[in-house]
Design a protein around this motif. Structure first.
Motif, PDB file in Angstrom:
ATOM      1  N   PHE A   1      63.639   6.265  20.791  1.00 56.44           N
ATOM      2  CA  PHE A   1      62.246   5.832  20.894  1.00 56.44           C
ATOM      3  C   PHE A   1      62.078   4.409  20.375  1.00 56.44           C
ATOM      4  O   PHE A   1      61.321   3.618  20.940  1.00 56.44           O
ATOM      5  N   ALA A   2      62.775   4.075  19.290  1.00 50.45           N
ATOM      6  CA  ALA A   2      62.683   2.729  18.742  1.00 50.45           C
ATOM      7  C   ALA A   2      63.263   1.700  19.702  1.00 50.45           C
ATOM      8  O   ALA A   2      62.750   0.577  19.834  1.00 50.45           O
ATOM      9  N   ARG A   3      64.323   2.080  20.399  1.00 56.76           N
ATOM     10  CA  ARG A   3      65.017   1.153  21.294  1.00 56.76           C
ATOM     11  C   ARG A   3      64.369   1.073  22.674  1.00 56.76           C
ATOM     12  O   ARG A   3      64.245  -0.010  23.256  1.00 56.76           O
ATOM     13  N   GLU A   4      63.934   2.227  23.206  1.00 59.89           N
ATOM     14  CA  GLU A   4      63.510   2.295  24.603  1.00 59.89           C
ATOM     15  C   GLU A   4      62.009   2.486  24.796  1.00 59.89           C
ATOM     16  O   GLU A   4      61.514   2.387  25.917  1.00 59.89           O
TER      17      GLU A   4
ATOM     18  N   LEU B   1      54.140   5.045  18.714  1.00 54.26           N
ATOM     19  CA  LEU B   1      53.802   4.898  20.133  1.00 54.26           C
ATOM     20  C   LEU B   1      52.686   5.862  20.536  1.00 54.26           C
ATOM     21  O   LEU B   1      51.756   5.486  21.248  1.00 54.26           O
ATOM     22  N   ALA B   2      52.776   7.108  20.076  1.00 47.33           N
ATOM     23  CA  ALA B   2      51.823   8.144  20.467  1.00 47.33           C
ATOM     24  C   ALA B   2      50.411   7.821  20.003  1.00 47.33           C
ATOM     25  O   ALA B   2      49.441   7.991  20.756  1.00 47.33           O
ATOM     26  N   ARG B   3      50.279   7.381  18.771  1.00 45.08           N
ATOM     27  CA  ARG B   3      48.943   7.113  18.230  1.00 45.08           C
ATOM     28  C   ARG B   3      48.276   5.935  18.930  1.00 45.08           C
ATOM     29  O   ARG B   3      47.050   5.875  19.030  1.00 45.08           O
ATOM     30  N   GLU B   4      49.090   5.026  19.435  1.00 48.53           N
ATOM     31  CA  GLU B   4      48.535   3.909  20.204  1.00 48.53           C
ATOM     32  C   GLU B   4      48.209   4.324  21.632  1.00 48.53           C
ATOM     33  O   GLU B   4      47.164   3.964  22.176  1.00 48.53           O
ATOM     34  N   TRP B   5      49.111   5.101  22.249  1.00 45.42           N
ATOM     35  CA  TRP B   5      48.938   5.495  23.645  1.00 45.42           C
ATOM     36  C   TRP B   5      47.864   6.563  23.806  1.00 45.42           C
ATOM     37  O   TRP B   5      47.112   6.549  24.779  1.00 45.42           O
ATOM     38  N   ASP B   6      47.777   7.495  22.872  1.00 47.50           N
ATOM     39  CA  ASP B   6      46.869   8.637  23.006  1.00 47.50           C
ATOM     40  C   ASP B   6      46.065   8.832  21.730  1.00 47.50           C
ATOM     41  O   ASP B   6      46.290   9.779  20.968  1.00 47.50           O
ATOM     42  N   PRO B   7      45.086   7.960  21.461  1.00 41.51           N
ATOM     43  CA  PRO B   7      44.304   8.066  20.228  1.00 41.51           C
ATOM     44  C   PRO B   7      43.420   9.306  20.174  1.00 41.51           C
ATOM     45  O   PRO B   7      42.940   9.664  19.095  1.00 41.51           O
ATOM     46  N   GLY B   8      43.206   9.967  21.297  1.00 41.05           N
ATOM     47  CA  GLY B   8      42.364  11.159  21.307  1.00 41.05           C
ATOM     48  C   GLY B   8      43.039  12.407  20.767  1.00 41.05           C
ATOM     49  O   GLY B   8      42.382  13.399  20.469  1.00 41.05           O
ATOM     50  N   THR B   9      44.375  12.379  20.649  1.00 38.74           N
ATOM     51  CA  THR B   9      45.115  13.528  20.113  1.00 38.74           C
ATOM     52  C   THR B   9      45.314  13.360  18.610  1.00 38.74           C
ATOM     53  O   THR B   9      45.525  12.249  18.117  1.00 38.74           O
ATOM     54  N   THR B  10      45.246  14.466  17.897  1.00 42.19           N
ATOM     55  CA  THR B  10      45.562  14.469  16.473  1.00 42.19           C
ATOM     56  C   THR B  10      47.058  14.688  16.318  1.00 42.19           C
ATOM     57  O   THR B  10      47.562  15.775  16.603  1.00 42.19           O
ATOM     58  N   PHE B  11      47.770  13.659  15.899  1.00 39.07           N
ATOM     59  CA  PHE B  11      49.219  13.759  15.723  1.00 39.07           C
ATOM     60  C   PHE B  11      49.557  14.033  14.263  1.00 39.07           C
ATOM     61  O   PHE B  11      48.968  13.444  13.354  1.00 39.07           O
ATOM     62  N   ILE B  12      50.507  14.926  14.067  1.00 36.31           N
ATOM     63  CA  ILE B  12      50.921  15.341  12.735  1.00 36.31           C
ATOM     64  C   ILE B  12      52.399  15.024  12.578  1.00 36.31           C
ATOM     65  O   ILE B  12      53.219  15.421  13.411  1.00 36.31           O
ATOM     66  N   ALA B  13      52.748  14.300  11.521  1.00 37.76           N
ATOM     67  CA  ALA B  13      54.136  13.973  11.243  1.00 37.76           C
ATOM     68  C   ALA B  13      54.801  15.162  10.563  1.00 37.76           C
ATOM     69  O   ALA B  13      54.375  15.589   9.492  1.00 37.76           O
ATOM     70  N   GLY B  14      55.815  15.711  11.201  1.00 34.64           N
ATOM     71  CA  GLY B  14      56.500  16.856  10.618  1.00 34.64           C
ATOM     72  C   GLY B  14      57.386  17.539  11.623  1.00 34.64           C
ATOM     73  O   GLY B  14      57.455  17.156  12.798  1.00 34.64           O
TER      74      GLY B  14
END
Length: 207
Positions: free
Chosen positions: A9-12, A71-84
């Motif tokens: 993800f960091a590279r591509e 990437l996810a939080r920028e692309w899809d701000p409407g979703t609640t993302f949880i790190a884990g």
């Protein structure tokens, strides 16, 4: 495994583009017809599929990779993302449905059980689960070093479990299995090439 994906993800970046899998659309229709209002996406990656469930559903995504989460939080701000980890319950409340795209086959047997168990623990009784995974009919099945029955390191540092219909159903033996299927999905690589995979799907209801 998490190190491999974080590096990718960091590279591509958005490895498989921005369009959600067709299976996300199929699952969304089924969930809405069943009256679902919320959905959990374990192993949400960079949000390619989460974005497809909004705005009709409240969407929660679990992801371990920090580059993917950025990437996810920028692309899809409407979703609640949880790190884990998706192998453990992360939500403080139950959801109506779970959609898990091509994550189950990334683990060895013990962790596949943990992923399904964690998903069941976070969905309400009567809630729906829609999972996709590699099929044993995919050409990569049997390639490389066998790590466990049905599980092969088919590329350097990359392994997967290839499910037969019976194997997939056995993994969900504690649920009410409503439907299974098989389909071919084509993914675009960042370099412009196309990769095809044969996938299995399962729709189940928590008892």
């Amino acid at each position: 495994m998490s190190h491999y994906w974080s590096q990718r993800f960091a590279r591509e970046g958005m490895i498989w583009g921005s369009e959600p899998s067709p299976s996300a659309g199929w699952a969304k229709r089924i969930f809405l017809e069943a009256g679902a209002a919320s959905v959990l996406v374990p192993g949400a990656g960079y949000g390619r599929n989460t974005k497809g469930f909004a705005p009709e559903l409240s969407v929660f995504g679990i992801e371990l990779s920090e580059p993917a989460l950025e990437l996810a939080r920028e692309w899809d701000p409407g979703t609640t993302f949880i790190a884990g980890s998706a192998l453990e319950p992360q939500l403080e409340h139950l959801v109506d449905a779970v959609y898990c795209y091509d994550v189950l086959h990334l683990f060895l047997a013990e962790d596949r059980r943990r992923l399904i168990g964690a998903s069941l623990a976070q969905v309400r009784s009567g809630g729906l689960l829609y999972f996709t995974s590699f099929s044993d009919e995919d050409p990569h099945n049997g390639c490389g070093v066998q790590l466990e029955p049905g599980t092969y390191e088919y590329k350097p540092d990359k392994y997967a479990h290839f499910f037969s219909k019976a194997d997939l159903e056995e993994h969900f033996a504690g649920t009410e299995i409503l439907e299974t299927g098989s389909f071919t999905e084509a993914l675009q690589s960042p370099e412009g090439g196309t990769h095809e995979y044969i996938l299995r799907s399962i729709l189940a209801r928590k008892k």
